[in-house]
Design a protein around this motif. Structure first.
Motif, short mmCIF file in Angstrom:
data_model
loop_
_atom_site.label_atom_id
_atom_site.label_comp_id
_atom_site.label_asym_id
_atom_site.label_seq_id
_atom_site.Cartn_x
_atom_site.Cartn_y
_atom_site.Cartn_z
N GLU A 271 72.17 -1.43 67.49
CA GLU A 271 71.97 0.02 67.49
C GLU A 271 70.53 0.30 67.94
O GLU A 271 69.59 -0.22 67.32
CB GLU A 271 72.19 0.59 66.08
CG GLU A 271 73.59 0.34 65.54
CD GLU A 271 73.70 0.64 64.05
OE1 GLU A 271 72.69 1.00 63.40
OE2 GLU A 271 74.81 0.50 63.54
N ASN A 272 70.38 1.04 68.99
CA ASN A 272 69.04 1.39 69.51
C ASN A 272 68.18 0.15 69.76
O ASN A 272 67.01 0.11 69.43
CB ASN A 272 68.32 2.35 68.57
CG ASN A 272 69.09 3.64 68.39
OD1 ASN A 272 69.60 4.20 69.36
ND2 ASN A 272 69.17 4.12 67.17
N GLY A 273 68.81 -0.89 70.32
CA GLY A 273 68.09 -2.10 70.69
C GLY A 273 67.79 -3.06 69.56
O GLY A 273 67.13 -4.08 69.76
N LYS A 274 68.29 -2.77 68.34
CA LYS A 274 68.05 -3.62 67.17
C LYS A 274 69.37 -4.07 66.57
O LYS A 274 70.34 -3.32 66.53
CB LYS A 274 67.28 -2.86 66.10
CG LYS A 274 65.89 -2.41 66.49
CD LYS A 274 64.95 -3.57 66.52
CE LYS A 274 63.73 -3.31 65.69
NZ LYS A 274 62.84 -4.46 65.66
N LEU A 275 69.40 -5.31 66.08
CA LEU A 275 70.56 -5.83 65.36
C LEU A 275 70.47 -5.36 63.92
O LEU A 275 69.43 -5.54 63.27
CB LEU A 275 70.56 -7.36 65.43
CG LEU A 275 71.81 -8.08 64.95
CD1 LEU A 275 72.99 -7.78 65.87
CD2 LEU A 275 71.56 -9.58 64.90
N ASN A 276 71.53 -4.74 63.41
CA ASN A 276 71.44 -4.18 62.06
C ASN A 276 71.57 -5.26 60.97
O ASN A 276 71.97 -6.39 61.23
CB ASN A 276 72.41 -3.01 61.85
CG ASN A 276 73.86 -3.42 61.81
OD1 ASN A 276 74.21 -4.51 61.39
ND2 ASN A 276 74.72 -2.52 62.25
N ALA A 277 71.24 -4.88 59.75
CA ALA A 277 71.20 -5.82 58.63
C ALA A 277 72.57 -6.40 58.30
O ALA A 277 72.67 -7.54 57.85
CB ALA A 277 70.59 -5.14 57.41
N CYS A 278 73.64 -5.65 58.51
CA CYS A 278 74.99 -6.17 58.26
C CYS A 278 75.26 -7.40 59.11
O CYS A 278 75.85 -8.38 58.64
CB CYS A 278 76.05 -5.11 58.55
SG CYS A 278 75.99 -3.70 57.44
N ALA A 279 74.82 -7.37 60.34
CA ALA A 279 75.01 -8.50 61.25
C ALA A 279 74.23 -9.72 60.78
O ALA A 279 74.66 -10.86 60.99
CB ALA A 279 74.60 -8.12 62.67
N LEU A 280 73.10 -9.51 60.14
CA LEU A 280 72.30 -10.63 59.66
C LEU A 280 73.03 -11.35 58.51
O LEU A 280 73.05 -12.58 58.46
CB LEU A 280 70.92 -10.15 59.24
CG LEU A 280 70.09 -9.56 60.38
CD1 LEU A 280 68.83 -8.90 59.84
CD2 LEU A 280 69.77 -10.60 61.44
N ALA A 281 73.65 -10.59 57.62
CA ALA A 281 74.46 -11.20 56.56
C ALA A 281 75.65 -11.94 57.17
O ALA A 281 75.99 -13.05 56.74
CB ALA A 281 74.93 -10.14 55.57
N GLU A 282 76.27 -11.36 58.17
CA GLU A 282 77.40 -12.01 58.84
C GLU A 282 76.95 -13.26 59.58
O GLU A 282 77.67 -14.26 59.62
CB GLU A 282 78.09 -11.04 59.81
CG GLU A 282 79.30 -11.61 60.51
CD GLU A 282 80.41 -12.08 59.59
OE1 GLU A 282 81.19 -12.96 60.01
OE2 GLU A 282 80.55 -11.58 58.44
N ASN A 283 75.77 -13.25 60.14
CA ASN A 283 75.21 -14.43 60.80
C ASN A 283 75.07 -15.59 59.81
O ASN A 283 75.41 -16.73 60.12
CB ASN A 283 73.87 -14.08 61.44
CG ASN A 283 73.13 -15.27 61.99
OD1 ASN A 283 72.30 -15.84 61.29
ND2 ASN A 283 73.43 -15.62 63.21
#
Length: 141
Positions: free
Chosen positions: A44-56
Motif C-alpha cells: 500500500e503506497n509503496g510499503k508492505l503492510n504489517a499483516c504481510a510481515l506476520a504472514e512472511n
C-alpha cells in the motif's frame, strides 16, 4: 542452502506467497528471503503492510515444515495454521524493492505445534520480532 523450488514446499499459492527462497535450514534455524514487489497484494503506497510481515514469518515456518516433509520424511507437504502470535513488534514496514531476511528459531516442537522465535531483517536492521505458534492440520495437502 539455496532452494530454488520454494513453492513446492508451501501450501500457499500465488498471489499469496510471501517468501522467494529458502536460504538456510537446520534442525533449529530456518531462514528465507523475500523481495518486496509493487504487485504484492499487501503493498500500500509503496510499503508492505504489517499483516504481510506476520504472514512472511508464518510462511518461513511453512517452508521449514515443507522441507522436512518433502526431503527428509518423503511425504506430502502439510498445512499449518497460525495458532498464536506473541510479542509482535514492528519497528518499520519495508518499501518496494527491499529484501527481507526472515529467521525463525524453533523453541519447541510438540504434538503438531511448533513455537518459534522470529525476526525479520531489512537493510541490516531488525524490523520485526515475534514469537509464533504454528499448529499442523491432520490432513495433508
Amino acid at each position: 542452502m539455496d532452494i530454488q523450488k520454494t513453492r513446492e514446499l508451501l501450501p500457499q499459492q500465488s498471489p499469496f506467497i510471501m517468501i522467494d527462497c529458502l536460504t538456510k535450514f537446520d534442525e533449529k534455524i530456518t531462514e528465507t528471503s523475500f523481495e518486496v514487489r509493487n504487485d504484492n497484494i499487501f503493498v500500500e503506497n509503496g510499503k508492505l503492510n504489517a499483516c504481510a510481515l506476520a504472514e512472511n514469518i508464518a510462511q518461513t515456518c511453512a517452508a521449514r515444515l515443507g522441507y522436512v516433509n518433502k526431503y527428509i520424511l518423503k511425504k506430502d507437504v502439510q498445512i499449518g495454521f497460525i495458532g498464536a502470535i506473541k510479542n509482535l513488534s514492528v519497528v518499520e514496514t519495508p518499501s518496494v524493492g527491499d529484501i527481507l531476511t526472515t529467521r525463525i528459531e524453533v523453541l519447541q516442537d510438540i504434538m503438531g505445534v511448533t513455537l518459534v522465535d522470529a525476526q525479520i531483517v531489512c537493510n541490516n536492521k531488525v524490523i520485526v520480532k515475534a514469537q509464533m505458534k504454528i499448529a499442523i492440520a491432520e490432513k495433508n495437502m
